[in-house]
Structure formats: structure tokens, C-alpha cells
Design an enzyme around this catalytic site. Structure first.
Site, PDB file in Angstrom:
ATOM      1  CD  GLU A   1       3.528   1.972   1.256  1.00  0.00           C
ATOM      2  OE1 GLU A   1       2.444   2.488   0.933  1.00  0.00           O
ATOM      3  OE2 GLU A   1       4.412   2.552   1.902  1.00  0.00           O
TER       4      GLU A   1
ATOM      5  CD  GLU B   1       2.495   4.883  -2.687  1.00  0.00           C
ATOM      6  OE1 GLU B   1       3.292   4.555  -3.602  1.00  0.00           O
ATOM      7  OE2 GLU B   1       2.002   4.064  -1.900  1.00  0.00           O
TER       8      GLU B   1
END
Ligand SMILES: *[C@@H]1O[C@H](CO)[C@@H](O)[C@H](O)[C@H]1NC(C)=O
Ligand SMILES: *[C@@H]1O[C@H](CO)[C@@H](O)[C@H](O)[C@H]1NC(C)=O
Ligand SMILES: *[C@@H]1O[C@H](CO)[C@@H](O)[C@H](O)[C@H]1NC(C)=O
Ligand SMILES: *[C@@H]1O[C@H](CO)[C@@H](O)[C@H](O)[C@H]1NC(C)=O
Length: 564
Positions: free
Chosen positions: A115, A135
């Protein structure tokens, strides 16, 4: 503290190199996040900095957000411990930085690491770097803008696939998808990234902010269709996991209302999910799996595991041939011993069939299958046992038979050889009674079929030496099992969990609860098969045995269930 975690150096070319230093995988612990804030602020302020390169120390970009923080949140229930990184750091400090930022990606960029990289204005990668957003496998969603920027870089269908599967891709595929701008050899990574950053600063290359892009996401209508297909699939494949649908909600928010709104919703949903039971359970499982390889008084003594190259298996029945399959496909040489050539041929045929089935199911290439079968030798006596590193006895549960075998193998094998049994019902001390080496005796309890089921229970006695346990743990990993070291107690790890579970179901039936309802509640909870259906498919012979054992662990139990 933060000084030691993130460093910045400005070169003669006016490029500031910001390096994350947090071995082993440069996880984004709180001090790392603070350090990044500080350095990006400094780089954007300094007049002698024209452009920025973000890199990880030691050949790894970043393994992502520090999962220990989740554990602390779960321990305290205090979700405010989650730092607000998405807007302050990733959006404002990096993506909106006044200087162009290029990520130099090597080794891995996972979760928060990826990210960070996709918030940069360019991404240069070394070959074979792993890129992924895992995640969801921890019950949460990407919380640093991943749900918004990844679709904008590579399109919605592929981004959804990567996020929903939690599986990484390689940098080569990332290049094809437009996630990576260029792939360069590892030793040129930093230099190429500096040049790329300067090229953007001097307008030779475009300066794009991922969050502002819309060229890859299509019309709202098309996007909604793609999201709807993903929703249906998640309802079918992971009906009990809230994070999959929540993640699609967040992606949709960004498509409909724009990336910034998507970011805000992502932060909110990530915080809601992190304190739910699903995340608590999955994070617990994550740490529990890692803890199995840390055994007090075994793995903390500074011992080194000895390599196990050759294993003898006594007994070519279902279990013995399954264990032999698991070992040979991992390049461990196996001697399979049986009492006569008829049984031996039967055992070898079973192993060949196991290996062929692995090829058919695409788990093994033909070459590797041939290699595996060449690692197998059938024998009828102990004459070739003189150089084996371990013997696994897998004969029927019979005390005098096992005792006899153990004293024979102690004679036939070298003094370092580990003496293991697959017993689950006989006291190991009793098995070892007729030997002089109780320190080498250990239980190696596989689950049937042994070449498929991932768990390996390693049963120790008070006398088993730490070296022997360590060797077995290491071998378990080599053959791709999850090794769990257990003591001598009823049921070891699995049955100790399983018995009370199925016993609870039986108690309820006895109180008059419909057994179909019990199965339904259990499957709705997420376990693929209810306890009663499990009994149906595993056969009543097994049930009878397991019921007897259930009552064994409940002294004074007065329940009687008639099966016949
Ligand atoms: C480890 O060994 C020490 C010394 O023998 C003992 O006091 C301690 O209880 C052991 N710890 C565990 C967890 O077995
Ligand atoms: C050990 O192996 C034998 C032979 O395959 C098998 O009959 C027995 O059930 C196994 N025991 C356990 C506990 O797996
Ligand atoms: C091992 O467990 C069995 C069954 O629970 C028990 O009979 C035996 O005494 C135990 N042995 C040791 C050494 O703890
Ligand atoms: C667990 O229970 C099953 C069913 O009763 C039995 O076949 C198996 O041997 C048991 N394993 C252990 C480790 O007790």
C-alpha cells in the site's frame, strides 16, 4: 527510537533515499510509521531535495503493518491503538508530497508495504518480488488505501481477485498488469529508482497519483457488475467471513463517490473489523501456527537440527505408506520394511498410487514424481538400517510387537538414529521399555492420509532429548507439515479438542435436540461438516471407537447411546 528505524540520505543528485530498517521483514511497527512521517516531512521541506526514493533495508521492501499491534488491540479492546496512517502518511505525506516519490521494491511488498508502494508516483522492482494484500486472511481489509489504489492501477477484476484471495503475485506479473513500471536487476534497483524519480521531477516521465486515476476502472455501471459477481462468489465460497463483503462495500464506495471517500470508509471499516471475532480468531491462529515451532527448553537451547536424509518405515499399511509418500516427495530416502514380499508389494503399490494421484491433482510434476519413487526401496530385513537417521514404526497397536521391534531396531540402527512410533494409544515409556535409549524414543503421529493431512503431532516423554524433538520439528517442516509438540496425554492435541466438541453434540441430542439442527448450527458457524454428518461419512466402526473414547474422558458419564 524512530531515528534508528527509518533513515534518509540525500545524494549529489538531489534524490533523498528513505530506508525502512526493521528486520527481518521491515514490518511497519509504530516507530517505523513515525520515522516515515518525519522523513517525508523533511524531504518535502528541504530545498536540496528534488525527488525521493523509498526502499527497505536488506533486500526486502516491507512485509506490511505490524500484526503485533492487532494482538495488542485484541488484548486491550482499545482500537485507538491503531495509528491513523492512511490519510496523514500515505495520502498527505507520500502521495501528495511536493517531490515525486518512487518505490524501489525488492523481496516483498505485502499488505501495508504494497500500500505504501502504490501510493508512490512510480514503482521499480527487482525480479521475483512478491506483491500482495493478504489482509483478508487475517479478518481485516487493507487499511492504507489498498482497496482504492490497486483497482485504479490494474483494473477492478484483477484487483478484487488479488485482495479476495490474499495471494501474492510476482513482480513480473505486476509489470504486465501496470502495477510495476519497470523491472531491473537487484543490483541496479536503487540507481534505476533514483533516475526514475528525477525523470518525474524534470518532467521526462509523467507524475501520476494512483488515487486520481480513473482510466482503468471503467464506468460505474460496469464496475458495479464486476463487484456484484465478486459478492456472489464470496457468498458462496466464504459465507461466514464478514471481511470479504465489507471489502467490496469499501471498493464500491470509492468507485461511486471517488477515491478520497473510499479512503475514509476504508479506515472506518478496517477499525470495525479488527475488533470482531473473525479477526481475533484469525490473528490468534496466525500467531498460534508460528508458536508451534517455538518449544520451551527445546528450540531456545541454541541446538541445531540435524538433517534427516534417510528414514526407515516399519509397516507398509495405510499409515506407513502414507508417511513414506510424504517423505519421498520431499526428497528424503525411504526404506520400507514389511514382514513378507506380499505385504511389501502391497505397500509399494499404495505409495505409487499416492504419488500418481498427486500428479493427477496437479500437486506434483511428472519429473518430481519419478524422483520421489526413485527415493523408495522395499526391504524385508534390517540389513540396510545401519545408516538411517530415523525409524518410524507404523505397525498395529500391539504392545509386545512394538516392544520387540524397538529392541531390534536399537540393535540394527546407528547410535544417533531417532526411534519413532506412530502409536496413539500405547504409553511411549512402555514402547521404549526394552531399549537402552529412551532419550531417542519419540512419537510421530500423522493423520490419515499422511501424505495429505498437514498436521504432525510429535509426542515426547520426559526422557526424549531436546535434540531429537528439534530434529523432528525440522523434518516436519521439510515435509511441509505443521509440527506440534505435545506431551503424553489422552488425545494429544487433536482428539483433545475434537472429543469435547463431538461430546457436546451428543449431550445435546441426549437432551432432545434435533441432530439435524445441531449440524445446521455448526455448518452455519463455518465448519464445513457437522458432527453427525461426519460420523455418517466416516463410518460407524469409527464412531463406536470414538464414542468409547469420549466417555473415557468424562469419568462417571452415565450416557448411553445405542448405535446398532
Ligand atoms: C525448562 O527447564 C528448566 C530447567 O530444567 C525448568 O525449570 C523449566 O520448568 C522448564 N520449562 C518448561 C516450560 O518446561
Ligand atoms: C499406525 O500405523 C498402522 C499401520 O498403517 C495403522 O494400522 C495404525 O492405525 C496407525 N496408528 C495411528 C495411531 O495412526
Ligand atoms: C501416558 O499416558 C497414559 C494414558 O493417559 C498413562 O497411562 C501413562 O501413565 C502416561 N505415561 C507417562 C509417562 O506420563
Ligand atoms: C483420535 O480418535 C480417533 C477416533 O476415535 C482414533 O482413531 C485416533 O487413533 C485418535 N488419535 C489419538 C491421537 O488419540
Amino acid at each position: 527510537m524512530s531515528q534508528t528505524r527509518v533513515t534518509m540520505e540525500v545524494g549529489n543528485d538531489a534524490v533523498a533515499v528513505i530506508t525502512i530498517f526493521n528486520p527481518p521483514v521491515n514490518a511497519m511497527a509504530i516507530p517505523v510509521i513515525e520515522g516515515l512521517m518525519e522523513k517525508f516531512e523533511e524531504a518535502s521541506r528541504r530545498n536540496d531535495v528534488k525527488a525521493v526514493v523509498l526502499i527497505g533495508n536488506g533486500g526486502k521492501f516491507s512485509g506490511g503493518f505490524d500484526i503485533n499491534v492487532f494482538q495488542k488491540v485484541h488484548g486491550t479492546g482499545d482500537v485507538s491503538m491503531m495509528p491513523d496512517v492512511s490519510v496523514d502518511l500515505v495520502l498527505n505525506a507520500i502521495e501528495e508530497c511536493k517531490k515525486p516519490v518512487v518505490a524501489a521494491v525488492e523481496g516483498l511488498a505485502l499488505g501495508g508495504g504494497l500500500e505504501l508502494a502504490i501510493a508512490c508516483h512510480g514503482r521499480i522492482a527487482a525480479p521475483k518480488a512478491q506483491l500482495g494484500l493478504p489482509e483478508l486472511s487475517l479478518g481485516v481489509i487493507p487499511g492504507l488505501g489498498g482497496t482504492q489504489r490497486l483497482p485504479r492501477l490494474i483494473g477492478l477484476p484483477k484487483a478484487i481477485e488479488i485482495i479476495q484471495s490474499s495471494k501474492p503475485i510476482m513482480s513480473e506479473e505486476g509489470k504486465k498488469l501496470g502495477l510495476i513500471d519497470a523491472i531491473v536487476p537487484s543490483e541496479e534497483l536503487l540507481e534505476a529508482s533514483r533516475r526514475w524519480a528525477l525523470d518525474i521531477a524534470e518532467k521526462r516521465k509523467p507524475w501520476t497519483r494512483s488515487l486520481c486515476r480513473t482510466d482503468k476502472i471503467g464506468s460505474i455501471l460496469e464496475a458495479k457488475e464486476v463487484i456484484e459477481i465478486a459478492r456472489k462468489k464470496a457468498r458462496r465460497t466464504v459465507p461466514n467471513l464478514p471481511q470479504h463483503q465489507a471489502c467490496l462495500d469499501v471498493i464500491e464506495e470509492g468507485i461511486v463517490h471517488g477515491g478520497y471517500h473510499g479512503i475514509l470508509k476504508e479506515v472506518k471499516v478496517a477499525k470495525e473489523l479488527v475488533i470482531q471475532d473473525t479477526a481475533k480468531g484469525l490473528v490468534h491462529a496466525f500467531f498460534a501456527q508460528r508458536t508451534t515451532s517455538k518449544v520451551p527448553n527445546v528450540t531456545d537451547l541454541g541446538l541445531k537440527p540435524r538433517q534427516i536424509k534417510k528414514v526407515a518405515i516399519i509397516g507398509g499399511g495405510l499409515m506407513g505408506s502414507g508417511i513414506a509418500t510424504a517423505l519421498t516427495v520431499s526428497n528424503i530416502f525411504v526404506l520400507l520394511k514389511e514382514v513378507n514380499s506380499e505385504y511389501l508389494q502391497k505397500g509399494i503399490k499404495t505409495i505409487q498410487a499416492n504419488v500418481r494421484a498427486l500428479v493427477t491433482r496437479g500437486k506434483l510434476t511428472k519429473d518430481k514424481a519419478e524422483k520421489a519413487l526413485s527415493m523408495l526401496k522395499g526391504v524385508l530385513d534390517y540389513s540396510e538400517f545401519k545408516d538411517v537417521d530415523m525409524v518410524i514404526e507404523a505397525v498395529i497397536e500391539n504392545v509386545p510387537l512394538k516392544q520387540r521391534i524397538f529392541s531390534e531396531i536399537e540393535e540394527a540402527c546407528p547410535p544417533h538414529c531417532i526411534l519413532a512410533t506412530n502409536t496413539s494409544t500405547i504409553d511411549l515409556n512402555l514402547v521404549a521399555e526394552k531399549t537402552k535409549s529412551p532419550d531417542r524414543v519419540v512419537g510421530a503421529h500423522f493423520f490419515s492420509p499422511a501424505h495429505v493431512m498437514p498436521l504432525l503431532e510429535i509426542v515426547r516423554t520426559q526422557k526424549t532429548s531436546p535434540q531429537v524433538i528439534l530434529d523432528l520439528v525440522a523434518m516436519g517442516k521439510v515435509i511441509k507439515k505443521v509440527p506440534v509438540v505435545v506431551g503424553n496425554c489422552t488425545g494429544f492435541a487433536v482428539n483433545r479438542t475434537f472429543f469435547p466438541y463431538s461430546q457436546g453434540a451428543h449431550l445435546l441430542v441426549n437432551l432432545g435436540v434435533d441432530l439435524f439442527r445441531i449440524d445446521r448450527v455448526i455448518t452455519n458457524f463455518g465448519i464445513p461438516i457437522g458432527p453427525f454428518q461426519l460420523q455418517d461419512v466416516s463410518g460407524y466402526g469409527g464412531v463406536h471407537g470414538s464414542l468409547e473414547r469420549i466417555f473415557e474422558v468424562v469419568p462417571g458419564s452415565s450416557i448411553h447411546i445405542s448405535i446398532d
